[in-house]
Design a protein around this motif. Structure first.
Motif, PDB file in Angstrom:
ATOM      1  N   MET A   1       0.850  -1.194   0.000  1.00 40.16           N
ATOM      2  CA  MET A   1       0.000   0.000   0.000  1.00 40.16           C
ATOM      3  C   MET A   1       0.885   1.243   0.000  1.00 40.16           C
ATOM      4  N   GLY A   2       0.551   2.217  -0.862  1.00 38.52           N
ATOM      5  CA  GLY A   2       1.363   3.409  -0.973  1.00 38.52           C
ATOM      6  C   GLY A   2       1.107   4.385   0.148  1.00 38.52           C
ATOM      7  N   PRO A   3       1.868   5.465   0.191  1.00 39.04           N
ATOM      8  CA  PRO A   3       1.687   6.479   1.229  1.00 39.04           C
ATOM      9  C   PRO A   3       0.365   7.209   1.050  1.00 39.04           C
ATOM     10  N   VAL A   4      -0.088   7.852   2.124  1.00 41.40           N
ATOM     11  CA  VAL A   4      -1.347   8.586   2.093  1.00 41.40           C
ATOM     12  C   VAL A   4      -1.109  10.018   2.554  1.00 41.40           C
ATOM     13  N   ARG A   5      -2.126  10.868   2.319  1.00 40.41           N
ATOM     14  CA  ARG A   5      -2.038  12.274   2.696  1.00 40.41           C
ATOM     15  C   ARG A   5      -3.215  12.631   3.587  1.00 40.41           C
ATOM     16  N   LEU A   6      -2.992  13.618   4.459  1.00 38.94           N
ATOM     17  CA  LEU A   6      -4.037  14.065   5.377  1.00 38.94           C
ATOM     18  C   LEU A   6      -4.497  15.459   4.990  1.00 38.94           C
ATOM     19  N   GLY A   7      -5.828  15.649   4.982  1.00 38.97           N
ATOM     20  CA  GLY A   7      -6.399  16.956   4.690  1.00 38.97           C
ATOM     21  C   GLY A   7      -7.492  17.304   5.672  1.00 38.97           C
ATOM     22  N   LEU A   8      -7.554  18.583   6.064  1.00 42.29           N
ATOM     23  CA  LEU A   8      -8.568  19.063   7.007  1.00 42.29           C
ATOM     24  C   LEU A   8      -9.341  20.224   6.387  1.00 42.29           C
ATOM     25  N   ASP A   9     -10.654  20.161   6.523  1.00 43.15           N
ATOM     26  CA  ASP A   9     -11.529  21.270   6.159  1.00 43.15           C
ATOM     27  C   ASP A   9     -12.108  21.817   7.459  1.00 43.15           C
ATOM     28  N   ILE A  10     -11.578  22.967   7.896  1.00 47.72           N
ATOM     29  CA  ILE A  10     -11.997  23.548   9.173  1.00 47.72           C
ATOM     30  C   ILE A  10     -13.091  24.573   8.921  1.00 47.72           C
ATOM     31  N   GLY A  11     -14.278  24.282   9.422  1.00 44.44           N
ATOM     32  CA  GLY A  11     -15.405  25.188   9.265  1.00 44.44           C
ATOM     33  C   GLY A  11     -15.895  25.693  10.605  1.00 44.44           C
ATOM     34  N   ALA A  12     -16.862  26.589  10.574  1.00 49.48           N
ATOM     35  CA  ALA A  12     -17.349  27.207  11.803  1.00 49.48           C
ATOM     36  C   ALA A  12     -18.055  26.207  12.702  1.00 49.48           C
ATOM     37  N   THR A  13     -18.727  25.225  12.112  1.00 51.38           N
ATOM     38  CA  THR A  13     -19.480  24.264  12.925  1.00 51.38           C
ATOM     39  C   THR A  13     -18.788  22.920  13.064  1.00 51.38           C
ATOM     40  N   LYS A  14     -18.035  22.516  12.040  1.00 52.03           N
ATOM     41  CA  LYS A  14     -17.378  21.216  12.105  1.00 52.03           C
ATOM     42  C   LYS A  14     -16.021  21.255  11.422  1.00 52.03           C
ATOM     43  N   THR A  15     -15.161  20.335  11.836  1.00 56.01           N
ATOM     44  CA  THR A  15     -13.883  20.101  11.163  1.00 56.01           C
ATOM     45  C   THR A  15     -13.921  18.694  10.594  1.00 56.01           C
ATOM     46  N   LEU A  16     -13.759  18.602   9.286  1.00 56.02           N
ATOM     47  CA  LEU A  16     -13.755  17.314   8.598  1.00 56.02           C
ATOM     48  C   LEU A  16     -12.336  17.005   8.143  1.00 56.02           C
ATOM     49  N   GLY A  17     -11.840  15.847   8.542  1.00 55.41           N
ATOM     50  CA  GLY A  17     -10.526  15.410   8.111  1.00 55.41           C
ATOM     51  C   GLY A  17     -10.632  14.105   7.359  1.00 55.41           C
ATOM     52  N   LEU A  18      -9.700  13.883   6.432  1.00 51.18           N
ATOM     53  CA  LEU A  18      -9.708  12.623   5.710  1.00 51.18           C
ATOM     54  C   LEU A  18      -8.287  12.202   5.364  1.00 51.18           C
ATOM     55  N   VAL A  19      -8.161  10.922   5.058  1.00 49.65           N
ATOM     56  CA  VAL A  19      -6.913  10.335   4.594  1.00 49.65           C
ATOM     57  C   VAL A  19      -7.109   9.978   3.132  1.00 49.65           C
ATOM     58  N   LEU A  20      -6.233  10.493   2.284  1.00 54.23           N
ATOM     59  CA  LEU A  20      -6.362  10.326   0.839  1.00 54.23           C
ATOM     60  C   LEU A  20      -5.178   9.535   0.302  1.00 54.23           C
ATOM     61  N   ALA A  21      -5.468   8.450  -0.413  1.00 59.01           N
ATOM     62  CA  ALA A  21      -4.413   7.667  -1.048  1.00 59.01           C
ATOM     63  C   ALA A  21      -3.991   8.330  -2.358  1.00 59.01           C
ATOM     64  N   ASP A  22      -2.840   7.941  -2.873  1.00 59.79           N
ATOM     65  CA  ASP A  22      -2.338   8.539  -4.102  1.00 59.79           C
ATOM     66  C   ASP A  22      -3.247   8.298  -5.295  1.00 59.79           C
ATOM     67  N   ASP A  23      -4.050   7.226  -5.234  1.00 56.73           N
ATOM     68  CA  ASP A  23      -4.962   6.946  -6.344  1.00 56.73           C
ATOM     69  C   ASP A  23      -6.305   7.670  -6.182  1.00 56.73           C
ATOM     70  N   GLY A  24      -6.407   8.539  -5.182  1.00 60.90           N
ATOM     71  CA  GLY A  24      -7.619   9.319  -4.981  1.00 60.90           C
ATOM     72  C   GLY A  24      -8.665   8.681  -4.107  1.00 60.90           C
ATOM     73  N   VAL A  25      -8.395   7.480  -3.608  1.00 56.53           N
ATOM     74  CA  VAL A  25      -9.357   6.799  -2.736  1.00 56.53           C
ATOM     75  C   VAL A  25      -9.297   7.400  -1.336  1.00 56.53           C
ATOM     76  N   ILE A  26     -10.465   7.694  -0.762  1.00 55.44           N
ATOM     77  CA  ILE A  26     -10.549   8.191   0.610  1.00 55.44           C
ATOM     78  C   ILE A  26     -10.530   6.990   1.554  1.00 55.44           C
ATOM     79  N   LYS A  27      -9.490   6.921   2.377  1.00 55.31           N
ATOM     80  CA  LYS A  27      -9.300   5.758   3.243  1.00 55.31           C
ATOM     81  C   LYS A  27     -10.029   5.888   4.572  1.00 55.31           C
ATOM     82  N   ALA A  28     -10.243   7.105   5.029  1.00 52.63           N
ATOM     83  CA  ALA A  28     -10.923   7.321   6.306  1.00 52.63           C
ATOM     84  C   ALA A  28     -11.392   8.769   6.385  1.00 52.63           C
ATOM     85  N   GLU A  29     -12.476   8.996   7.134  1.00 49.00           N
ATOM     86  CA  GLU A  29     -12.986  10.337   7.400  1.00 49.00           C
ATOM     87  C   GLU A  29     -13.318  10.465   8.882  1.00 49.00           C
ATOM     88  N   VAL A  30     -13.077  11.650   9.437  1.00 53.09           N
ATOM     89  CA  VAL A  30     -13.407  11.940  10.836  1.00 53.09           C
ATOM     90  C   VAL A  30     -13.986  13.346  10.908  1.00 53.09           C
TER      91      VAL A  30
END
Length: 299
Positions: A1-30
């Motif tokens: 399995m290749g490396p993954v990247r972390l991204g956060l969308d910080i909004g006024a009501t919620k913060t959504l984070g996800l783990v993104l694989a190099d092939d564009g697949v979302i591996k997890a969301e919180v």
């Protein structure tokens, strides 16, 4: 399995984070409710990142990407005028604060800009305008595969283009801005609702035949169409993508805005030849474009 990247969308009501694989697949969301203030924002973001690390047992490379509302100094990773986050004073060095907490490099960008990057990646398009209709109205520009921020970071601030000299005052200090007629806050002011989000309540009432609701909905649609027309005449993108909270309406929103665009083009062969309605897309509700774009920042 290749490396993954972390991204956060910080909004006024919620913060959504996800783990993104190099092939564009979302591996997890919180998701976590966002705590206000600099300490609260950092604490929330760190909680999300810790949960993502626990959810995915894979190496992650590059910096943690963060999308945040407000004025962003990308070079310094600093944020200002993010009033809804409680960051309304001097510059807040969010990148450094969060980086120290995570023990990692953090890249910070405006939330609409990262959403435009995410929309480009998920659609496969490299030339688009992303129009975000949320509390306010703003656009992100990805032109020939490159994000356009502008010299002062103001590229895409379409919400503050005045269209009605007799209109209401905008929070920017001008009068009759597009944001005052074509945004979630404009809908809430014109069609208050206690049981449903105002946009959903308005469109439901219009669908049921309420004449006042139809008039409010159509005026909103005309405002969105005006924003699309101005943006399209300025940069002529291949695709126009509508996102943000109001875009949860899906095809209902696309249909009324497309109708407004067609109506505006009816008396103009020039506008008709541009087929703005045909270029219009709405982000599917299940596509977290801002968090995806944030994960791509370090690429």
């Amino acid at each position: 399995m290749g490396p993954v990247r972390l991204g956060l969308d910080i909004g006024a009501t919620k913060t959504l984070g996800l783990v993104l694989a190099d092939d564009g697949v979302i591996k997890a969301e919180v998701r976590e409710p966002t705590e206000p203030g600099a300490d609260g924002v950092v604490r929330t973001a760190a909680k999300v990142v810790d949960a993502l690390r626990d959810a995915v047992d894979e190496p992650w490379t590059g910096p943690v990407g963060v999308g945040v509302p407000g004025l962003v100094d990308v070079e310094r990773g600093a944020v200002k005028h993010a009033v809804n986050l409680g960051l309304d004073g001097d510059w807040v060095p969010l990148g450094d604060l969060l980086g120290d907490r995570l023990g990692a490099q953090v890249v910070v960008e405006n939330d609409v800009n990262v959403a435009s990057l995410g929309a480009a990646a998920l659609s496969g398009e490299d030339d688009l305008v992303y129009l975000s209709i949320g509390t306010g109205l703003a656009a992100g520009l990805v032109l020939d595969g490159r994000l356009r921020r502008g010299v002062h970071g103001a590229a895409g601030e379409i919400g503050h283009v005045p269209v009605d000299p007799m209109g209401v005052y905008c929070q920017c200090g001008q009068r009759g801005c597009l944001e005052t007629v074509a945004s979630g806050s404009a809908i809430a002011a014109a069609w208050p609702s206690t049981d449903l989000p105002p946009a959903q309540a308005l469109f439901a009432a219009a669908q049921a035949g309420d004449e006042k609701a139809i008039a409010v909905r159509d005026r909103f649609a005309v405002g969105v169409a005006e924003a699309i027309r101005v943006l399209s005449l300025a940069v002529d993108p291949r695709t126009i993508v509508v996102g943000g909270g109001v875009a949860q309406l899906g095809d209902q929103l696309r249909a009324v805005v497309a109708a407004a665009l067609l109506d505006q083009a009816a008396s103009s062969p020039f506008l008709a030849s541009l087929d703005l309605a045909g270029r219009l897309r709405v982000v599917p509700a299940d596509r977290p474009v801002a968090a995806v774009g944030a994960a791509l920042l370090g690429r």
